[in-house]
Design a protein around this motif. Structure first.
Motif, PDB file in Angstrom:
ATOM      1  N   THR A 107       0.735  -1.179   0.141  1.00  0.00           N
ATOM      2  CA  THR A 107       0.021   0.126  -0.026  1.00  0.00           C
ATOM      3  C   THR A 107       0.640   1.135  -0.024  1.00  0.00           C
ATOM      4  OG1 THR A 107      -0.127   0.271   2.361  1.00  0.00           O
ATOM      5  CG2 THR A 107      -1.772  -1.247   1.326  1.00  0.00           C
ATOM      6  N   GLY A 108       1.954   1.270   0.567  1.00  0.00           N
ATOM      7  CA  GLY A 108       3.007   2.579   0.687  1.00  0.00           C
ATOM      8  C   GLY A 108       2.524   3.196   1.924  1.00  0.00           C
ATOM      9  N   ASP A 109       1.626   2.739   2.574  1.00  0.00           N
ATOM     10  CA  ASP A 109       1.477   3.562   4.043  1.00  0.00           C
ATOM     11  C   ASP A 109       2.529   2.904   4.903  1.00  0.00           C
ATOM     12  OD1 ASP A 109      -1.364   4.871   4.279  1.00  0.00           O
ATOM     13  OD2 ASP A 109      -1.788   3.279   2.976  1.00  0.00           O
ATOM     14  N   SER A 110       2.880   3.633   5.893  1.00  0.00           N
ATOM     15  CA  SER A 110       4.193   3.612   6.684  1.00  0.00           C
ATOM     16  C   SER A 110       3.985   3.009   8.027  1.00  0.00           C
ATOM     17  CB  SER A 110       5.123   4.816   6.665  1.00  0.00           C
ATOM     18  OG  SER A 110       4.194   5.977   7.522  1.00  0.00           O
ATOM     19  N   HIS A 111       2.890   3.233   8.778  1.00  0.00           N
ATOM     20  CA  HIS A 111       2.797   2.686  10.147  1.00  0.00           C
ATOM     21  C   HIS A 111       1.761   1.573   9.962  1.00  0.00           C
ATOM     22  CE1 HIS A 111       4.246   6.600  10.574  1.00  0.00           C
ATOM     23  NE2 HIS A 111       4.447   6.344  11.946  1.00  0.00           N
ATOM     24  N   TRP A 112       2.225   0.456  10.553  1.00  0.00           N
ATOM     25  CA  TRP A 112       1.455  -0.820  10.718  1.00  0.00           C
ATOM     26  C   TRP A 112       1.476  -1.408  12.177  1.00  0.00           C
ATOM     27  CZ3 TRP A 112      -1.504  -2.825   6.806  1.00  0.00           C
ATOM     28  CH2 TRP A 112      -1.277  -1.891   5.618  1.00  0.00           C
ATOM     29  N   LEU A 113       0.464  -2.096  12.255  1.00  0.00           N
ATOM     30  CA  LEU A 113       0.098  -2.753  13.554  1.00  0.00           C
ATOM     31  C   LEU A 113      -0.114  -4.320  12.933  1.00  0.00           C
ATOM     32  CD1 LEU A 113       0.147  -2.090  16.584  1.00  0.00           C
ATOM     33  CD2 LEU A 113      -2.507  -1.937  16.248  1.00  0.00           C
ATOM     34  N   ALA A 114       0.889  -4.970  13.093  1.00  0.00           N
ATOM     35  CA  ALA A 114       0.775  -6.565  12.802  1.00  0.00           C
ATOM     36  C   ALA A 114       0.293  -7.234  13.954  1.00  0.00           C
ATOM     37  CB  ALA A 114       2.142  -7.056  12.358  1.00  0.00           C
ATOM     38  N   ALA A 115      -0.549  -8.232  13.662  1.00  0.00           N
ATOM     39  CA  ALA A 115      -1.167  -9.096  14.731  1.00  0.00           C
ATOM     40  C   ALA A 115      -1.388 -10.415  14.158  1.00  0.00           C
ATOM     41  CB  ALA A 115      -2.408  -8.207  15.444  1.00  0.00           C
ATOM     42  N   GLU A 132      11.659   5.059   3.041  1.00  0.00           N
ATOM     43  CA  GLU A 132      12.724   4.661   1.942  1.00  0.00           C
ATOM     44  C   GLU A 132      13.530   5.885   1.789  1.00  0.00           C
ATOM     45  OE1 GLU A 132      11.151   1.275  -0.859  1.00  0.00           O
ATOM     46  OE2 GLU A 132      10.436   3.166  -1.243  1.00  0.00           O
ATOM     47  N   ASN A 133      14.889   5.802   1.877  1.00  0.00           N
ATOM     48  CA  ASN A 133      15.792   6.835   1.572  1.00  0.00           C
ATOM     49  C   ASN A 133      16.794   6.283   0.657  1.00  0.00           C
ATOM     50  OD1 ASN A 133      17.376   9.279   1.763  1.00  0.00           O
ATOM     51  ND2 ASN A 133      18.599   8.362   3.632  1.00  0.00           N
ATOM     52  N   ASP A 134      16.937   6.918  -0.625  1.00  0.00           N
ATOM     53  CA  ASP A 134      17.650   6.731  -1.743  1.00  0.00           C
ATOM     54  C   ASP A 134      17.558   5.140  -1.996  1.00  0.00           C
ATOM     55  OD1 ASP A 134      18.556   9.461  -1.782  1.00  0.00           O
ATOM     56  OD2 ASP A 134      20.204   9.093  -0.267  1.00  0.00           O
ATOM     57  N   GLY A 135      16.191   4.617  -2.086  1.00  0.00           N
ATOM     58  CA  GLY A 135      16.283   3.331  -2.551  1.00  0.00           C
ATOM     59  C   GLY A 135      16.340   2.408  -1.317  1.00  0.00           C
TER      60      GLY A 135
END
Length: 235
Positions: A107-115, A132-135
Motif C-alpha cells: 500500500t505504501g502506508d508507513s505505519h503498521w500494526l501487525a497481529a 525509504e531513503n535513496d532506495g
C-alpha cells in the motif's frame, strides 16, 4: 554477490525466498500441516533454479516467531541443519515485522500494526514504521512485541494500518486507534520474500548468529492445547 536464502513455516503458509544481488525469487504456498514434507524440497528447487548450492550463500534467514509453536520449531530445525552443514551464519527475523513490511509494500502506508491470532483469546502484536531513503528501506519498531488479550491493549497515539490474522479482533483493535485504518489486511500471512528483505538489512549491519543459536521466539511460555484452528492467511 550477496545471496541470502529465507524460509518461513510460522503459520499455515509455507514459503521460501532467495535474494541474489537484489534479484528476488520466491515460492509461497498455503499448506497447513504439510510444512515438514514441503520445506526442504522447496529449498532444493529454488537453489536448483538459481543454479546455486548452499555453499554459494552468504546467510540463511528464517521467521523466528511469534507464530505456530510447531511451525517455528520446524523452521528453526531446518535452518540449523542447513546452516551448520554449510558453515553459514543465520539471520532470525520477526514474523510480525515481515507482516508489517508486506503491508507497506502493498500500500505504501508507513505505519503498521501487525497481529497474529495466538489462540486462547490473545494476539501476538507488534508495531512497525517504514520509510525509504535513496532506495534503501528503513525500519523502526514502535514498541516491543507482546502476546496480549485484545481488550488489554492500550490506546495508540499513531494512525496504524492493520495486517495479520489477529485482526479477527478488528472491532476491538480498531477502537484503540486515533483514526479509522484505511487498510486492514486480515488474510495476510508472513512471507519469506519479506523476511529476506529484512534479513538483507540485518546482514548489512552484521547482525547474524551462529547456526546453533537459531531458536524460535514464542512470546508465550506455555503451549495451548485447545483444539482451535489457527486463522489461515492468504497471499
Amino acid at each position: 554477490m550477496t545471496a541470502i536464502l529465507a524460509l518461513d513455516t510460522s503459520t499455515p503458509a509455507c514459503s521460501v525466498a532467495l535474494l541474489v544481488d537484489g534479484v528476488m525469487m520466491d515460492d509461497f504456498r498455503l499448506a497447513p500441516r504439510k510444512h515438514n514434507e514441503l520445506i526442504l524440497p522447496m529449498v532444493d528447487q529454488m537453489l536448483t533454479q538459481a543454479q546455486l548450492s548452499l555453499s554459494d550463500l552468504d546467510a540463511i534467514a528464517f521467521a523466528r516467531g511469534p507464530g505456530s509453536f510447531t511451525g517455528l520449531r520446524i523452521a528453526a530445525g531446518v535452518v540449523q541443519g542447513l546452516a551448520y552443514g554449510a558453515d553459514l551464519p543465520v539471520i532470525p527475523v520477526s514474523t510480525l515485522a515481515a507482516l508489517a513490511l508486506d503491508g507497506f509494500q502493498q500500500t505504501g502506508d508507513s505505519h503498521w500494526l501487525a497481529a497474529l491470532d495466538a489462540r486462547m483469546g490473545e494476539v501476538y502484536l507488534g508495531g512497525y514504521e517504514f520509510s525509504e531513503n535513496d532506495g534503501s528501506l528503513l525500519v523502526k519498531r514502535s514498541f516491543e512485541e507482546v502476546v496480549i488479550k485484545p481488550d488489554q491493549v492500550p490506546n495508540f497515539d499513531k494512525a496504524y494500518q492493520g495486517i495479520g490474522s489477529g485482526w479477527c479482533y478488528q472491532e476491538t483493535l480498531s477502537n484503540l486507534l486515533p483514526s479509522k485504518a484505511k487498510h486492514i489486511l486480515e488474510d495476510a500471512a508472513p512471507k519469506a520474500s519479506c523476511i529476506v528483505r529484512l534479513a538483507e538489512i540485518a546482514w548489512q549491519k552484521g547482525e547474524t548468529i551462529a547456526a546453533h543459536e537459531a531458536v524460535p521466539t514464542y512470546l508465550r511460555d506455555e503451549i495451548s492445547w485447545e483444539k482451535q484452528p489457527l486463522k489461515v492467511g492468504k497471499r
